[in-house]
Design a protein around this motif. Structure first.
Motif, mmCIF file in Angstrom:
data_model
loop_
_atom_site.group_PDB
_atom_site.id
_atom_site.type_symbol
_atom_site.label_atom_id
_atom_site.label_comp_id
_atom_site.label_asym_id
_atom_site.label_seq_id
_atom_site.Cartn_x
_atom_site.Cartn_y
_atom_site.Cartn_z
ATOM 1 N N THR A 320 -80.773 28.750 54.117
ATOM 2 C CA THR A 320 -80.428 28.191 55.282
ATOM 3 C C THR A 320 -81.127 28.763 56.483
ATOM 4 O O THR A 320 -81.843 29.442 56.420
ATOM 5 C CB THR A 320 -78.827 28.518 55.512
ATOM 6 N N GLU A 321 -80.696 27.909 57.545
ATOM 7 C CA GLU A 321 -81.253 28.050 58.893
ATOM 8 C C GLU A 321 -80.985 29.324 59.436
ATOM 9 O O GLU A 321 -81.655 29.883 60.354
ATOM 10 C CB GLU A 321 -80.614 27.125 59.929
ATOM 11 N N MET A 322 -79.975 30.138 59.018
ATOM 12 C CA MET A 322 -79.587 31.495 59.198
ATOM 13 C C MET A 322 -80.759 32.336 58.262
ATOM 14 O O MET A 322 -80.501 33.611 58.537
ATOM 15 C CB MET A 322 -78.177 31.950 58.823
ATOM 16 N N GLY A 323 -81.520 31.924 57.491
ATOM 17 C CA GLY A 323 -82.184 32.843 56.859
ATOM 18 C C GLY A 323 -81.479 33.529 55.321
ATOM 19 O O GLY A 323 -81.960 34.335 54.894
ATOM 20 N N TRP A 324 -80.293 32.769 55.225
ATOM 21 C CA TRP A 324 -79.457 33.352 54.009
ATOM 22 C C TRP A 324 -79.769 32.504 52.962
ATOM 23 O O TRP A 324 -79.856 31.211 52.884
ATOM 24 C CB TRP A 324 -78.061 33.172 54.620
ATOM 25 N N GLU A 325 -80.036 33.137 51.709
ATOM 26 C CA GLU A 325 -80.261 32.628 50.376
ATOM 27 C C GLU A 325 -79.155 31.811 50.104
ATOM 28 O O GLU A 325 -77.959 32.245 49.918
ATOM 29 C CB GLU A 325 -80.591 33.743 49.319
ATOM 30 N N ILE A 326 -79.307 30.606 49.428
ATOM 31 C CA ILE A 326 -78.616 29.645 48.828
ATOM 32 C C ILE A 326 -78.257 29.809 47.414
ATOM 33 O O ILE A 326 -79.233 30.068 46.549
ATOM 34 C CB ILE A 326 -78.855 28.493 48.954
ATOM 35 N N TYR A 327 -76.951 30.704 47.067
ATOM 36 C CA TYR A 327 -76.906 31.259 45.748
ATOM 37 C C TYR A 327 -75.308 30.987 45.194
ATOM 38 O O TYR A 327 -74.627 32.064 45.225
ATOM 39 C CB TYR A 327 -77.197 32.668 45.855
ATOM 40 N N PRO A 328 -75.098 29.814 44.924
ATOM 41 C CA PRO A 328 -73.676 29.621 44.375
ATOM 42 C C PRO A 328 -73.402 30.308 43.223
ATOM 43 O O PRO A 328 -72.026 30.858 43.184
ATOM 44 C CB PRO A 328 -73.599 28.004 44.341
ATOM 45 N N ARG A 329 -74.202 30.595 42.376
ATOM 46 C CA ARG A 329 -73.950 31.761 40.991
ATOM 47 C C ARG A 329 -73.237 32.916 41.535
ATOM 48 O O ARG A 329 -72.236 33.461 40.812
ATOM 49 C CB ARG A 329 -74.959 31.682 40.287
ATOM 50 N N GLY A 330 -73.500 33.314 42.733
ATOM 51 C CA GLY A 330 -73.124 34.667 43.192
ATOM 52 C C GLY A 330 -71.665 34.535 43.426
ATOM 53 O O GLY A 330 -70.818 35.632 43.296
ATOM 54 N N LEU A 331 -71.180 33.599 43.711
ATOM 55 C CA LEU A 331 -69.620 33.271 44.323
ATOM 56 C C LEU A 331 -69.002 33.511 42.613
ATOM 57 O O LEU A 331 -68.176 34.147 42.739
ATOM 58 C CB LEU A 331 -69.570 32.099 45.050
ATOM 59 N N THR A 332 -69.306 32.886 41.897
ATOM 60 C CA THR A 332 -68.593 32.957 40.583
ATOM 61 C C THR A 332 -68.320 34.423 40.046
ATOM 62 O O THR A 332 -67.567 35.085 39.787
ATOM 63 C CB THR A 332 -69.303 31.896 39.390
ATOM 64 N N ALA A 333 -69.947 34.901 40.211
ATOM 65 C CA ALA A 333 -70.038 36.216 39.736
ATOM 66 C C ALA A 333 -69.168 37.305 40.563
ATOM 67 O O ALA A 333 -68.449 38.263 40.093
ATOM 68 C CB ALA A 333 -71.353 36.722 39.915
ATOM 69 N N LEU A 334 -69.170 37.004 41.887
ATOM 70 C CA LEU A 334 -68.042 37.948 42.739
ATOM 71 C C LEU A 334 -66.957 37.732 42.146
ATOM 72 O O LEU A 334 -66.115 38.903 42.198
ATOM 73 C CB LEU A 334 -68.665 37.633 44.191
ATOM 74 N N LEU A 335 -66.222 36.549 42.333
ATOM 75 C CA LEU A 335 -64.953 36.389 41.895
ATOM 76 C C LEU A 335 -64.559 36.812 40.717
ATOM 77 O O LEU A 335 -63.444 37.592 40.482
ATOM 78 C CB LEU A 335 -64.699 34.731 42.202
ATOM 79 N N LEU A 336 -65.367 36.778 39.673
ATOM 80 C CA LEU A 336 -65.212 37.588 38.194
ATOM 81 C C LEU A 336 -65.111 39.009 38.486
ATOM 82 O O LEU A 336 -64.029 39.627 37.868
ATOM 83 C CB LEU A 336 -66.258 37.083 37.231
ATOM 84 N N THR A 337 -66.039 39.725 39.159
ATOM 85 C CA THR A 337 -65.747 40.980 39.584
ATOM 86 C C THR A 337 -64.564 41.409 40.209
ATOM 87 O O THR A 337 -63.992 42.362 39.723
ATOM 88 C CB THR A 337 -67.096 41.521 40.397
ATOM 89 N N LEU A 338 -64.028 40.969 41.097
ATOM 90 C CA LEU A 338 -62.763 41.199 41.691
ATOM 91 C C LEU A 338 -61.724 41.028 40.776
ATOM 92 O O LEU A 338 -60.924 41.686 40.705
ATOM 93 C CB LEU A 338 -62.673 40.017 42.820
ATOM 94 N N HIS A 339 -61.818 39.783 39.953
ATOM 95 C CA HIS A 339 -60.595 39.728 38.833
ATOM 96 C C HIS A 339 -60.618 40.845 37.878
ATOM 97 O O HIS A 339 -59.575 41.335 37.428
ATOM 98 C CB HIS A 339 -61.083 38.395 38.240
ATOM 99 N N ARG A 340 -61.770 41.305 37.461
ATOM 100 C CA ARG A 340 -61.991 42.685 36.629
ATOM 101 C C ARG A 340 -61.411 43.712 37.355
ATOM 102 O O ARG A 340 -60.774 44.740 36.378
ATOM 103 C CB ARG A 340 -63.577 42.642 36.147
ATOM 104 N N GLU A 341 -61.654 44.083 38.443
ATOM 105 C CA GLU A 341 -61.591 45.477 39.046
ATOM 106 C C GLU A 341 -60.109 45.277 39.550
ATOM 107 O O GLU A 341 -59.553 46.575 39.858
ATOM 108 C CB GLU A 341 -62.702 45.681 39.959
ATOM 109 N N TYR A 342 -59.486 44.415 40.205
ATOM 110 C CA TYR A 342 -58.179 44.499 40.743
ATOM 111 C C TYR A 342 -57.095 43.834 40.330
ATOM 112 O O TYR A 342 -57.558 42.727 39.712
ATOM 113 C CB TYR A 342 -58.361 44.129 42.248
ATOM 114 N N ARG A 343 -56.013 43.998 40.689
ATOM 115 C CA ARG A 343 -54.907 42.942 40.347
ATOM 116 C C ARG A 343 -54.784 42.217 41.370
ATOM 117 O O ARG A 343 -54.034 42.550 42.403
ATOM 118 C CB ARG A 343 -53.731 43.959 40.181
ATOM 119 N N LEU A 344 -55.388 40.891 41.436
ATOM 120 C CA LEU A 344 -55.388 40.189 42.558
ATOM 121 C C LEU A 344 -54.232 39.228 42.620
ATOM 122 O O LEU A 344 -53.652 39.040 41.751
ATOM 123 C CB LEU A 344 -56.694 39.185 42.260
ATOM 124 N N PRO A 345 -53.791 39.119 44.014
ATOM 125 C CA PRO A 345 -52.967 38.211 44.383
ATOM 126 C C PRO A 345 -53.485 36.785 44.415
ATOM 127 O O PRO A 345 -54.814 36.795 43.893
ATOM 128 C CB PRO A 345 -52.479 38.634 45.896
#
Ligand code: FCB
Length: 446
Positions: A320-345
């Motif tokens: 992006t214009e901020m120089g940030w990589e566009i990586y939607p797959r990371g959002l799925t992976a991140l959410l799955l990590t949280l789901h695995r490691e914590y009892r999420l509300p």
């Protein structure tokens, strides 16, 4: 072309769709109706601190354009609007009685949203600390956590019966690290030891505020908003894998383990040595007070390499214009990590979006890049939900172009374009796309 139809079908009818902003980035009216100075008002005056030497004095002039901006929000067809309250508008000196005029503004905002059928998601702290508190040590001082509790109680008394959710903090890691370690953000301090203590006081103030608001009979769901990157090793070498694991612990787990497990990651505490935070008895239990929801702000992945050789310019991913990589797959992976490691509300994506070039041609902004960004990230949320993550909503950053902190006004994240010379708002193609997408989602409610 992205078909909103197929994607809409993947979300349950009660999923909450929104747009987000924050007080300092849009309000302007920096000295009106008794508002006190904030650390961002002060920081913008430091030569070189803001890329385009701008400030928040006028910003999007939202303070004076509240009604038309509320109409704009409603016109998008969103369910929710996430905004923040400016602490120095409510408590000019960060302590003592509330300034009624400051609260009046947020009451008009909340009632105006409700009248238009939009749910108010309120954030108490999106970085604009009263300068008077900074003068007394800011977040490095433990007392600021207690001042925050008083402020939170004052806001709850006026608005707590009508908001759909209250978040204590937005992105404590950014406040700690950019504000107190690198010095890129207000208050511009450069000390790792201070940053670590600040992070602790932010988390502590969160836990104490949740306890106090509940004790006061708060009926609104309470949560916190954490910025998280998905961390990946550059290669599968043991050194890169170990580095990724450590970076993930120092970033994500430093905030989420205290909130959900009541402890800091031990390996990071060890590595900090003398910079480890001063923690008093009872602090960790307070921080781990159960919350009703978790907000996640997701923008990019982080790639860990033990020798620091990873170069995102060569990763092949679009930036992006901020120089940030566009990586939607990371959002799925991140959410799955949280789901695995914590009892999420319940989990909301409380921010996601991108800055793009956005040329205005004949009064239109053809921001195909942003449509693609939003579509692919929303699809990533759908995938996480399909795999069991308790997703409850998604909010675009941002409703409109605004003051992007040390980048000033040059970086535009809005789905609505703002002409800063005239304050004219123009829906970008992404806003039209989002509106169309939401109408498909809502059609499923019938
Ligand atoms: C987040 C902030 C938000 C905005 C976006 C681009 O870190 O919470 O205010 O600046 O980044």
């Amino acid at each position: 072309m992205h078909r909103p139809d197929d994607l809409a079908q993947q979300f349950p009818p009660d999923f909450q769709w929104g747009v987000a902003t924050s007080s300092f980035q849009i309000e302007g009216a920096a000295r009106e109706d008794g508002k006190g100075e904030s650390i961002w008002d002060r920081f913008c005056r430091v030569p070189g601190a803001i890329a385009d030497a701008s400030n928040g004095d006028v910003a999007c002039d939202h303070y004076h354009r509240l009604d038309s901006d509320l109409d704009l929000i409603a016109s998008l067809g969103v369910d929710a609007y996430r905004f923040s309250v400016s602490w120095p508008r409510v408590q000019p000196d960060g302590a003592g009685a509330c300034n009624p005029k400051g609260l009046d503004f947020y009451e008009r905002l909340v009632d105006g949203l409700l009248a238009r059928g939009v749910k108010p998601f309120l954030t108490l702290y999106h970085w604009d600390l009263p300068q008077a508190l900074q003068d007394r040590g800011g977040w490095a001082a433990r007392d600021t956590a207690h001042r925050f509790v008083d402020y939170a109680r004052g806001v709850r008394r006026r608005l707590g019966d009508r908001v759909a959710a209250i978040a204590t903090h937005n992105e404590p890691q950014v406040v700690a690290v950019l504000g107190h370690e690198t010095g890129d953000f207000a208050p511009g301090i450069k000390s790792r030891k201070t940053a670590i203590q600040v992070a602790h006081h932010l988390l502590l103030s969160h836990g104490l505020a949740v306890q106090a608001l509940r004790a006061d009979g708060c009926i609104a769901p309470l949560g916190i908003v954490i910025n998280l990157a998905h961390v990946e090793p550059a290669t599968d070498s043991p050194a890169d894998v170990a580095k990724a694991r450590f970076d993930d612990a120092a970033g994500r787990r430093w905030y989420l383990d205290p909130l959900f497990k009541g402890q800091y990651p031990p390996e990071v505490l060890d590595a900090l040595g003398a910079d480890a935070p001063a923690v008093q008895a009872g602090d960790m239990a307070a921080i781990a007070t159960p919350i009703d929801y978790l907000g996640i702000n997701y923008y990019f992945r982080m790639v860990a390499s033990a020798d620091g050789s990873f170069d995102k310019a060569k990763s092949g991913l679009a930036l992006t214009e901020m120089g940030w990589e566009i990586y939607p797959r990371g959002l799925t992976a991140l959410l799955l990590t949280l789901h695995r490691e914590y009892r999420l509300p319940k989990v909301y994506v409380t921010e996601n979006g991108g800055a793009f070039k956005d040329p205005v041609v004949d009064g239109r902004v053809h921001d195909a890049d942003r449509i693609d960004y939003l579509h692919t990230h929303i699809a990533a949320v759908a995938e996480a939900m399909r795999q069991g993550v308790p997703m409850a909503g998604y909010m675009v950053w941002s409703l409109m172009d605004n003051f992007e902190w040390s980048s000033g006004y040059a970086k535009r994240f809005g789905i609505v374009h703002v002409d800063y010379a005239t304050q004219q708002r123009t829906l970008k193609d992404s806003a039209l796309w989002y509106r169309e997408f939401l109408s498909r989602c809502h059609a499923r409610r019938m």
